[in-house]
Design a protein around this motif. Structure first.
Motif, short mmCIF file in Angstrom:
data_model
loop_
_atom_site.label_atom_id
_atom_site.label_comp_id
_atom_site.label_asym_id
_atom_site.label_seq_id
_atom_site.Cartn_x
_atom_site.Cartn_y
_atom_site.Cartn_z
N UNK A 126 0.83 -1.21 0.00
CA UNK A 126 0.00 0.00 0.00
C UNK A 126 0.86 1.25 0.00
N UNK A 127 2.01 1.19 0.66
CA UNK A 127 2.91 2.34 0.75
C UNK A 127 4.34 1.87 0.52
N UNK A 128 4.77 1.79 -0.75
CA UNK A 128 6.10 1.27 -1.07
C UNK A 128 7.26 2.03 -0.43
N UNK A 129 7.01 3.25 0.07
CA UNK A 129 8.09 3.99 0.73
C UNK A 129 8.55 3.28 2.01
N UNK A 130 7.76 2.34 2.52
CA UNK A 130 8.15 1.58 3.69
C UNK A 130 9.16 0.48 3.37
N UNK A 131 9.31 0.15 2.11
CA UNK A 131 10.24 -0.92 1.71
C UNK A 131 11.67 -0.44 1.94
N UNK A 132 12.49 -1.23 2.65
CA UNK A 132 13.83 -0.77 3.02
C UNK A 132 14.85 -0.84 1.90
N UNK A 133 14.44 -0.71 0.70
CA UNK A 133 15.34 -0.69 -0.45
C UNK A 133 14.71 0.21 -1.50
N UNK A 134 15.39 1.31 -1.83
CA UNK A 134 14.81 2.30 -2.73
C UNK A 134 14.52 1.77 -4.12
N UNK A 135 15.40 0.93 -4.65
CA UNK A 135 15.20 0.39 -5.99
C UNK A 135 13.98 -0.52 -6.02
N UNK A 136 13.87 -1.41 -5.04
CA UNK A 136 12.72 -2.30 -5.00
C UNK A 136 11.43 -1.52 -4.76
N UNK A 137 11.50 -0.49 -3.92
CA UNK A 137 10.33 0.34 -3.66
C UNK A 137 9.81 0.94 -4.96
N UNK A 138 10.71 1.43 -5.79
CA UNK A 138 10.32 2.02 -7.07
C UNK A 138 9.75 0.97 -8.01
N UNK A 139 10.35 -0.23 -8.02
CA UNK A 139 9.86 -1.32 -8.86
C UNK A 139 8.45 -1.74 -8.45
N UNK A 140 8.22 -1.85 -7.14
CA UNK A 140 6.90 -2.22 -6.64
C UNK A 140 5.88 -1.15 -6.99
N UNK A 141 6.27 0.11 -6.82
CA UNK A 141 5.37 1.23 -7.15
C UNK A 141 4.95 1.17 -8.62
N UNK A 142 5.89 0.91 -9.51
CA UNK A 142 5.57 0.83 -10.94
C UNK A 142 4.57 -0.29 -11.21
N UNK A 143 4.72 -1.41 -10.52
CA UNK A 143 3.78 -2.52 -10.70
C UNK A 143 2.39 -2.15 -10.20
N UNK A 144 2.32 -1.51 -9.04
CA UNK A 144 1.02 -1.18 -8.44
C UNK A 144 0.24 -0.22 -9.34
N UNK A 145 0.89 0.83 -9.82
CA UNK A 145 0.15 1.86 -10.58
C UNK A 145 -0.15 1.41 -12.01
N UNK A 146 0.51 0.35 -12.48
CA UNK A 146 0.26 -0.11 -13.84
C UNK A 146 -0.59 -1.38 -13.89
#
Length: 258
Positions: A126-146
Motif C-alpha cells: 500500500x505504501x512502497x516507501x516503507x520498503x527498506x530498499x529504494x530500488x525495490x520500492x520504485x519497482x513495486x510502485x511501478x507494478x502497483x500503478x500499472x
C-alpha cells in the motif's frame, strides 16, 4: 445496459490473447465502441482474474520464485530505473501487483531475521516507501500503478465505486418513495449477513416481485452470478432474515450500467 450472451462471448474471446494493460483496454474500446468503458473494464478484469486463478500455482513454486528473483536482481543490476518487475510480470503473463508481492516477500526473506507477516507485506504494498530498499520500492510502485486488475490501488477504486453505487441506489429508492431498511439498520437488529436493502413493501419489476436488493458494481457474468448465489443470495432466502425474504420469487437489481 444489458448485453446478450453472444455479445459477452465475443468480448470475452477477444480478451484471451491480450495482456492486462491499459493499452489493451484502449484497443478493446476501439474494437467494441458501442460498449461503455466501465462495462469493458469490468469484463476485462473478471476474465483476467479467472486466468490468474487458473495459473496461480505455477508462479508460486520454489523454482519459479527463485527464477523470478534472480531475474529481478540481474535486471536492476544492469539498470535499476528500468521497469524490470513490470516487464517480467508482462512477459510471464502474471499480474504486476502479484509479481511485486512475490519479489518483495523473497527480498525480505534475505534481509529480515524473521519471515515477514502478511500485514507487513500488505502495508508495504500500500505504501512502497516503507520498503527498506529504494530500488525495490520504485519497482513495486511501478507494478502497483500499472496494474488494472489487482493490487491496493485497484482495491481502493473498487471500494469507492461500490460505495458510490450504494449511495446512488439509496437516492433512487428515496426518490421513488420506497420504504426500506439498509445494511446498518439490519445489523443493528442482529442480522450478520444482509442484502444492501430490504424493501419493507415489495415492488413488481418486469413481472418479478422484488423484496431485497443487492448492489454489485461489477459486470454480472454467469460465473459471478453462481458465486454470489452460493455465497450470499441463498442465505438471504434460506435464513429468512426477515419476512420479506421468505417468498417464492426474488431478483437481484444491479445499480451499475450493465
Amino acid at each position: 445496459m444489458i448485453l446478450t450472451k453472444a455479445q459477452y462471448d465475443e468480448i470475452a474471446q477477444c480478451l484471451v490473447s491480450v495482456p492486462p494493460t491499459r493499452q489493451s483496454l484502449r484497443k478493446l474500446k476501439q474494437t467494441f465502441p458501442s460498449q461503455s468503458q466501465a462495462t469493458l473494464l469490468s469484463i476485462f478484469s473478471q476474465e483476467y482474474q479467472k486466468h490468474i486463478k487458473r495459473t496461480h500455482a505455477k508462479h508460486h513454486t520454489s523454482e519459479a520464485i527463485e527464477t523470478y528473483y534472480q531475474r529481478y536482481l540481474n535486471g536492476v543490476g544492469r539498470n535499476g530505473s528500468a521497469p524490470v518487475l513490470l516487464e517480467l510480470a508482462n512477459e510471464v503473463d502474471y499480474a504486476p501487483s502479484l509479481m511485486a508481492r512475490i519479489i518483495l516477500e523473497r527480498f525480505l526473506q534475505d534481509h529480515e531475521e524473521t519471515p515477514p507477516s502478511k500485514s507487513v507485506i500488505n502495508s508495504m504494498l500500500r505504501d512502497p516507501s516503507q520498503i527498506p530498499d529504494g530500488v525495490l520500492a520504485n519497482q513495486v510502485y511501478q507494478c502497483i500503478v500499472n496494474d488494472c486488475c489487482y493490487g491496493p490501488l485497484v482495491d481502493c477504486i473498487k471500494h469507492a465505486i461500490g460505495h458510490e453505487h450504494e449511495v446512488l441506489l439509496r437516492d433512487l429508492l428515496l426518490e421513488k418513495n420506497l420504504s426500506f431498511l439498509d445494511e446498518d439498520q439490519l445489523r443493528a437488529k442482529g442480522y450478520d449477513k444482509t442484502p444492501d436493502f430490504i424493501l419493507q413493501v415489495p415492488v413488481a419489476v418486469e413481472g418479478h416481485i422484488i423484496h431485497w436488493i443487492e448492489s454489485k458494481a461489477s459486470f454480472g457474468d454467469e460465473c459471478s452470478h453462481h458465486a454470489y448465489l452460493h455465497d450470499q443470495f441463498w442465505s438471504y432466502w434460506n435464513r429468512s432474515c426477515c419476512s420479506h425474504l421468505a417468498t417464492r420469487s426474488s431478483a437481484r437489481l444491479q445499480t451499475d450500467q450493465h
